[in-house]
Design an enzyme around this catalytic site. Sequence first.
Site, PDB file in Angstrom:
ATOM      1  CE  LYS A  11      -1.558   1.123  -2.182  1.00 19.49           C
ATOM      2  NZ  LYS A  11      -1.841   0.343  -0.968  1.00 19.49           N
ATOM      3  CB  SER A  13       1.883  -1.527  -1.772  1.00 18.38           C
ATOM      4  OG  SER A  13       0.564  -1.680  -1.303  1.00 18.38           O
ATOM      5  CB  SER A  48      -2.500  -3.059  -0.507  1.00 14.36           C
ATOM      6  OG  SER A  48      -2.109  -1.938   0.239  1.00 14.36           O
TER       7      SER A  48
END
Length: 583
Positions: free
Chosen positions: A234, A414, A231
Site C-alpha cells: 500500500k 490497511s 500490506s
Amino acid sequence: MPPGRSDLVGRLGDPGPPSGPQVAVGRPSMSGVLDPEGVARERPAQVDDRETVALHQPGTALPGELSPRSQGTRFEPAETRAGVGSAPDDATGEDLGGGSPPEDAAPERSDGADEPPRRRRGLLIGALAAAAVVALGVTSVFTIEPVGRVFGLGGPAVAPTSPPPAPFVAERVLHGVDPAATGPTAEGLTAALAPSVGAAGVGTLHGVVVDPASGQALWSASAQEPAVPASTTKILTSAAVLLALPADHTFDTTVVAGTEPGTVILVGGGDPALTATPDGTTTLYSPEPARIADLAAQVLEAAGGEPITEVLVDVSRYSGPLRASGWDDADAPSTYGGFVEPLLLDGGRSDPLVEPSVRLGSPARAAGEALAEALGGGAAVSVAEAPAPADAAVLGEVRSPPLVDVVEAMMLMSDNVAAEMLARELALEVGEEPTYEGAAAAITMVLAENGFDVSQLTLFDASGLSRDNRITPNLLGDVLSATVHPIDESDQARSAALRPMLTGLPVAAASGTLADRFQTEAGRGWVQAKTGTLSSVNTLAGVVTDQEGKLLVFALLSSGTSREQGRPALDAVASALRECGCR
C-alpha cells in the site's frame, strides 16, 4: 473532538527523553500543565518571559494555508512571528487514525488486511503523538504568558468583583527537525541491530535502513532482492495515486434519469467512503463523507413529485475478475477483503462503523437499496452492467472527501478494498484498464515515471493481499525517503506530492494497525510505519527518529515465522533504531 482522541494521548505515556519533542498541550496550572482533557503533562521550559511547549502538527499544508486534517489550525509563516524562528518551506505530516482491531477472521492469513482499526480515532492526534517521527518534520511552538501574569498570582490580591483573566492565547510557529543531525554510522548501526535482526522470530529477513537526507543505506540485508511485501504494498499504491492525482481530487457518485419514467440510475464513481449513515455520523473514513441521504434529497427535488419506481445501479466503471492472482477464494468476501465495485457503502462493510466486519457479497446492490429506502421505499432495485446513457440528465451528485483523506484512512486501517478502488481510479487516470492487472500496471508506470527503480517490482494487486507480489526493501526505502526528503530544489515536486502519505502511517502504540503493538518497546510513540501480515509473512516499513534526533527510514520484510513470532521481532528491530546513537 473525534472519538478516542483523549484515549490516544493518554496511551502514549512518555515518548522519550527530554531531548525529543514533548506532547504537552494545555493551560498552565499550579502543579504543571493540564491538557484540554485534564491529562497532566510535564511543565514547559521557560524561554525569556514566556513558556514554550513543543508540539507536532500535521504538515501537509504550506505555511499560511489551512490543512484539511488540521481541524482548523492555520499554519502561519515564521517571519510573521518575530523572534520565534523560521518555518520550513513545507511541513511534513504525522498521522493518526483508527486503532488496531482484533485479528481478522482469515486463518493466519490476516493481512493484506493487517487488522484495520475498530474505529478511526481522529486524524490530528496521531500526528501529535508521533513526536519527532516525521521527517525533517515540523514542530509547533506555543508561546504562553507566564502563569502569574495570566492568573494574577504573585501580585496584589484580586477582589472577587474583578473581571476574569484574559482568554488564553497560543501562538504557533513551525520548525523543521535539523536535517544535519549526525545520525549513526554504518558500523555502529550494524552492531546495534545485530541482536534484534538475528532473533529467531525474525526468520528470513530482507531489509534496509536509509538516511533519507543523503539517500545512503546505513544497513541492509538482501535489500536488492524482491520479497513478499504483504500490506506494505500500500505504500507503493499510495505513492502512485498521490503522484498522479491532485491532493484535493474527489470521487463523485451521481444519480441520473433513466430512459423510463420513474426510473433513476445510481452511478458509481469509485468512492469507498460513500455512506448511508445518518447526517453527523463520523464514519471509519471521514467525519464528512458523501451521503446517500443527500443524493436522495437532490433526486426528490429534481423529480418534482413524480414517484420513483425503479433504481438501477451502474457498476460498469470497473471490469475484470472478482479476485486477483494470489488470492484465496476465502479472501473475498471476508472481514478483510471484498469484491471491488465502483459503488459501495463504507468500503462494502456489513456494519458501516465496525472494523473488522464482513464485507458484502453484493455491495453495489446494497447501495442501490439504501438509495431506494432514502427515496421513500417501494422502488425496485437492479444492478446494470451497461453504463448509464451519456446524455442522461443528472438528478443528484455527491463528492467523496479529498484524496489525501481517503489515502490516509486506507493506510491507517490497511483497507484492502479502498486500496484496490484507488488503484482502479489511478488506472483510469493513466489510460490502463480498471482491473487488477491494469491497476498494477498503472502503479508500476507512475513510479517509474517519477524516478523509482521498478525493475524488480512484480504486482498482482494494489493491497498486498496477493502472495504473488514481490517488492524489494530498496524500493520501499526509496519511496519513503522521497516522502520525507527535505523539500528543496532537488526534489520539490515529488516530495511535496508524497508528503500526505505520512499521516497515513500508523504510530506505534497509538494509532491504526500499530495501536496494539510496541506497548513495552522503545519505539512506542516514535515509530511510524505501515504494517503487513500474511501467513508466515510479516512486514514493517516506515520512519523513526533515533536518540540524537536523526530521522531514519526502514523497510523490513520477513518470512518463515508466525504472526505471533514475527510481529514482535520486527517491532524489536524498529525499537533498536529508536534507541540508537550508534557510532
